[in-house]
Design an enzyme around this catalytic site. Sequence first.
Site, PDB file in Angstrom:
ATOM      1  N   GLU A 169      -2.032   8.183   8.796  1.00 10.63           N
ATOM      2  CA  GLU A 169      -0.568   8.105   8.751  1.00 10.63           C
ATOM      3  C   GLU A 169       0.077   8.826   9.944  1.00 10.63           C
ATOM      4  O   GLU A 169       1.233   8.583  10.266  1.00 10.63           O
ATOM      5  CB  GLU A 169      -0.044   8.682   7.431  1.00 10.63           C
ATOM      6  CG  GLU A 169      -0.309   7.795   6.226  1.00 10.63           C
ATOM      7  CD  GLU A 169       0.421   6.450   6.278  1.00 10.63           C
ATOM      8  OE1 GLU A 169       1.574   6.387   6.761  1.00 10.63           O
ATOM      9  OE2 GLU A 169      -0.174   5.444   5.834  1.00 10.63           O
ATOM     10  N   CYS A 225      -4.420  -1.537  -1.942  1.00 10.76           N
ATOM     11  CA  CYS A 225      -4.534  -0.100  -2.189  1.00 10.76           C
ATOM     12  C   CYS A 225      -5.429   0.085  -3.407  1.00 10.76           C
ATOM     13  O   CYS A 225      -5.083  -0.386  -4.503  1.00 10.76           O
ATOM     14  CB  CYS A 225      -3.139   0.473  -2.450  1.00 10.76           C
ATOM     15  SG  CYS A 225      -3.129   2.229  -2.843  1.00 10.76           S
ATOM     16  N   ASN A 226      -6.552   0.735  -3.215  1.00 14.84           N
ATOM     17  CA  ASN A 226      -7.470   0.972  -4.334  1.00 14.84           C
ATOM     18  C   ASN A 226      -6.836   1.869  -5.390  1.00 14.84           C
ATOM     19  O   ASN A 226      -7.032   1.687  -6.587  1.00 14.84           O
ATOM     20  CB  ASN A 226      -8.748   1.640  -3.810  1.00 14.84           C
ATOM     21  CG  ASN A 226      -9.530   0.757  -2.871  1.00 14.84           C
ATOM     22  OD1 ASN A 226     -10.476   0.093  -3.256  1.00 14.84           O
ATOM     23  ND2 ASN A 226      -9.129   0.723  -1.613  1.00 14.84           N
ATOM     24  N   THR A 227      -6.059   2.856  -4.932  1.00 14.80           N
ATOM     25  CA  THR A 227      -5.474   3.830  -5.856  1.00 14.80           C
ATOM     26  C   THR A 227      -4.410   3.159  -6.737  1.00 14.80           C
ATOM     27  O   THR A 227      -4.348   3.394  -7.953  1.00 14.80           O
ATOM     28  CB  THR A 227      -4.842   4.997  -5.060  1.00 14.80           C
ATOM     29  OG1 THR A 227      -5.756   5.416  -4.056  1.00 14.80           O
ATOM     30  CG2 THR A 227      -4.512   6.164  -5.960  1.00 14.80           C
ATOM     31  N   ASP A 284       0.874  -1.183   0.000  1.00  6.76           N
ATOM     32  CA  ASP A 284       0.000   0.000   0.000  1.00  6.76           C
ATOM     33  C   ASP A 284       0.908   1.228   0.000  1.00  6.76           C
ATOM     34  O   ASP A 284       2.116   1.126   0.234  1.00  6.76           O
ATOM     35  CB  ASP A 284      -0.899  -0.009   1.253  1.00  6.76           C
ATOM     36  CG  ASP A 284      -1.819   1.219   1.339  1.00  6.76           C
ATOM     37  OD1 ASP A 284      -2.335   1.646   0.295  1.00  6.76           O
ATOM     38  OD2 ASP A 284      -2.006   1.756   2.447  1.00  6.76           O
ATOM     39  N   SER A 285       0.293   2.397  -0.196  1.00  5.71           N
ATOM     40  CA  SER A 285       1.056   3.641  -0.111  1.00  5.71           C
ATOM     41  C   SER A 285       1.591   3.857   1.306  1.00  5.71           C
ATOM     42  O   SER A 285       2.541   4.595   1.503  1.00  5.71           O
ATOM     43  CB  SER A 285       0.157   4.822  -0.489  1.00  5.71           C
ATOM     44  OG  SER A 285      -0.948   4.884   0.405  1.00  5.71           O
ATOM     45  N   CYS A 326     -10.976   3.085   0.229  1.00  7.06           N
ATOM     46  CA  CYS A 326      -9.544   3.323   0.429  1.00  7.06           C
ATOM     47  C   CYS A 326      -9.168   2.537   1.677  1.00  7.06           C
ATOM     48  O   CYS A 326      -9.894   2.584   2.682  1.00  7.06           O
ATOM     49  CB  CYS A 326      -9.264   4.812   0.613  1.00  7.06           C
ATOM     50  SG  CYS A 326      -7.599   5.175   1.230  1.00  7.06           S
ATOM     51  N   THR A 327      -8.056   1.823   1.612  1.00  5.41           N
ATOM     52  CA  THR A 327      -7.731   0.902   2.713  1.00  5.41           C
ATOM     53  C   THR A 327      -7.328   1.622   4.001  1.00  5.41           C
ATOM     54  O   THR A 327      -7.281   0.998   5.059  1.00  5.41           O
ATOM     55  CB  THR A 327      -6.620  -0.074   2.286  1.00  5.41           C
ATOM     56  OG1 THR A 327      -5.490   0.671   1.800  1.00  5.41           O
ATOM     57  CG2 THR A 327      -7.126  -1.006   1.209  1.00  5.41           C
ATOM     58  N   HIS A 328      -7.049   2.921   3.912  1.00  3.94           N
ATOM     59  CA  HIS A 328      -6.792   3.669   5.148  1.00  3.94           C
ATOM     60  C   HIS A 328      -8.083   3.899   5.940  1.00  3.94           C
ATOM     61  O   HIS A 328      -8.054   4.033   7.161  1.00  3.94           O
ATOM     62  CB  HIS A 328      -6.173   5.043   4.845  1.00  3.94           C
ATOM     63  CG  HIS A 328      -4.706   5.007   4.524  1.00  3.94           C
ATOM     64  ND1 HIS A 328      -4.215   4.568   3.320  1.00  3.94           N
ATOM     65  CD2 HIS A 328      -3.614   5.346   5.270  1.00  3.94           C
ATOM     66  CE1 HIS A 328      -2.889   4.655   3.331  1.00  3.94           C
ATOM     67  NE2 HIS A 328      -2.504   5.120   4.503  1.00  3.94           N
ATOM     68  N   TYR A 381      -0.833   8.514  -2.164  1.00  4.42           N
ATOM     69  CA  TYR A 381      -0.858   8.259  -3.609  1.00  4.42           C
ATOM     70  C   TYR A 381      -2.024   8.993  -4.281  1.00  4.42           C
ATOM     71  O   TYR A 381      -2.014   9.197  -5.492  1.00  4.42           O
ATOM     72  CB  TYR A 381      -1.063   6.767  -3.877  1.00  4.42           C
ATOM     73  CG  TYR A 381       0.170   5.881  -3.813  1.00  4.42           C
ATOM     74  CD1 TYR A 381       1.438   6.376  -3.521  1.00  4.42           C
ATOM     75  CD2 TYR A 381       0.044   4.511  -4.067  1.00  4.42           C
ATOM     76  CE1 TYR A 381       2.543   5.533  -3.468  1.00  4.42           C
ATOM     77  CE2 TYR A 381       1.147   3.667  -4.026  1.00  4.42           C
ATOM     78  CZ  TYR A 381       2.400   4.171  -3.728  1.00  4.42           C
ATOM     79  OH  TYR A 381       3.474   3.315  -3.688  1.00  4.42           O
ATOM     80  N   GLY A 382      -3.045   9.340  -3.474  1.00  3.22           N
ATOM     81  CA  GLY A 382      -4.347   9.797  -3.999  1.00  3.22           C
ATOM     82  C   GLY A 382      -4.310  10.800  -5.130  1.00  3.22           C
ATOM     83  O   GLY A 382      -5.076  10.695  -6.075  1.00  3.22           O
TER      84      GLY A 382
HETATM   85  N1  DGL Z   1      -4.731   3.283   0.870  1.00  4.88           N
HETATM   86  C1  DGL Z   1      -4.846   3.720  -0.458  1.00  4.88           C
HETATM   87  C2  DGL Z   1      -6.086   3.304  -1.163  1.00  4.88           C
HETATM   88  O1  DGL Z   1      -6.643   2.269  -0.848  1.00  4.88           O
HETATM   89  C3  DGL Z   1      -4.180   4.980  -0.906  1.00  4.88           C
HETATM   90  C4  DGL Z   1      -4.313   6.181  -0.048  1.00  4.88           C
HETATM   91  C5  DGL Z   1      -3.379   7.277  -0.516  1.00  4.88           C
HETATM   92  O2  DGL Z   1      -2.163   7.054  -0.399  1.00  4.88           O
HETATM   93  O3  DGL Z   1      -3.855   8.310  -0.994  1.00  4.88           O
HETATM   94  O4  DGL Z   1      -6.537   3.952  -2.057  1.00  4.88           O
END
Ligand code: DGL
Length: 253
Positions: free
Chosen positions: A149, A71-73, A8-9, A181-183, A40-41
């Site tokens: 984070e 990570c979805n992104t 993930d990011s 988003c996994t966060h 990463y967004g």
């Molecule tokens: N956790 C990530 C996701 O699932 C990326 C979040 C990010 O870094 O912007 O999209």
Amino acid sequence: MATVGVFDSGAGGLSVLKELLRQLPGHRFVYYADNANVPYGEKSAAFITGRSREITRTLIGKGADIIVVACNTATAAAIDTLRASFPLPFVGMEPAVKPAALGTRSGVIGVLATAGTFKGSRYLTTRSNYEDGCKIVESVGKGWVELVENGILDGPKAEDTVRASVQPLLDSGADTLVLGCTHYPFLTPVIARVAGPGVKLINPAPAVARRTAQVLSEKGLLPIGTENNGDSRVELLSSGDGKVLHKLYGLVR
Ligand code: DGL
């Protein structure tokens, strides 16, 4: 025993690792957090693809049999390139629009994700498949990744930041919120409080872990009918400061 690479990011993908550990006990997991480059967004697909390739090489070097793009992104930006470039299987993730669309009673679902995920062709296709049957409203969880984070998972700042992105979805009548988003699952107590008891939250991590088990089984790395009750082994890697990563890992293991 399989070695499952997860990346993930940042620390968000630990919400997926949590389900992997639950559903695949006794395997080896190597988790890579690209903390030096989070979030990463808003970054370009080319940058995220470059990082995803680099991280994949690292995880292969660690013996990965399969890689979960937690990570979805990164899935939106890079999974087609990863699948075309490396010989091992990849499991990706995208906002769980389908279960939300099938379960909504108000006919309105809210999707929370990053700008990069919303731009991706996978999400756009999924959305067009379901928007005849329900209204889909979207919101970027602005500042949410930064909260997680920084280890800020609750309190007034978290609540204000969450409310700013969730309220417009509630105002549109959404009775279901997709955590795309996994966060975001790390903020579940705050999101649930802000959304209220009538609103359902959907975290796709259990489905991603089930899919990972299925792929491992198809590859013969998880013989069907064999229980593996040994201890899981987890290695955490980070391109930056791994402090929050280790702290949040303490919450999921
Ligand atoms: N956790 C990530 C996701 O699932 C990326 C979040 C990010 O870094 O912007 O999209």
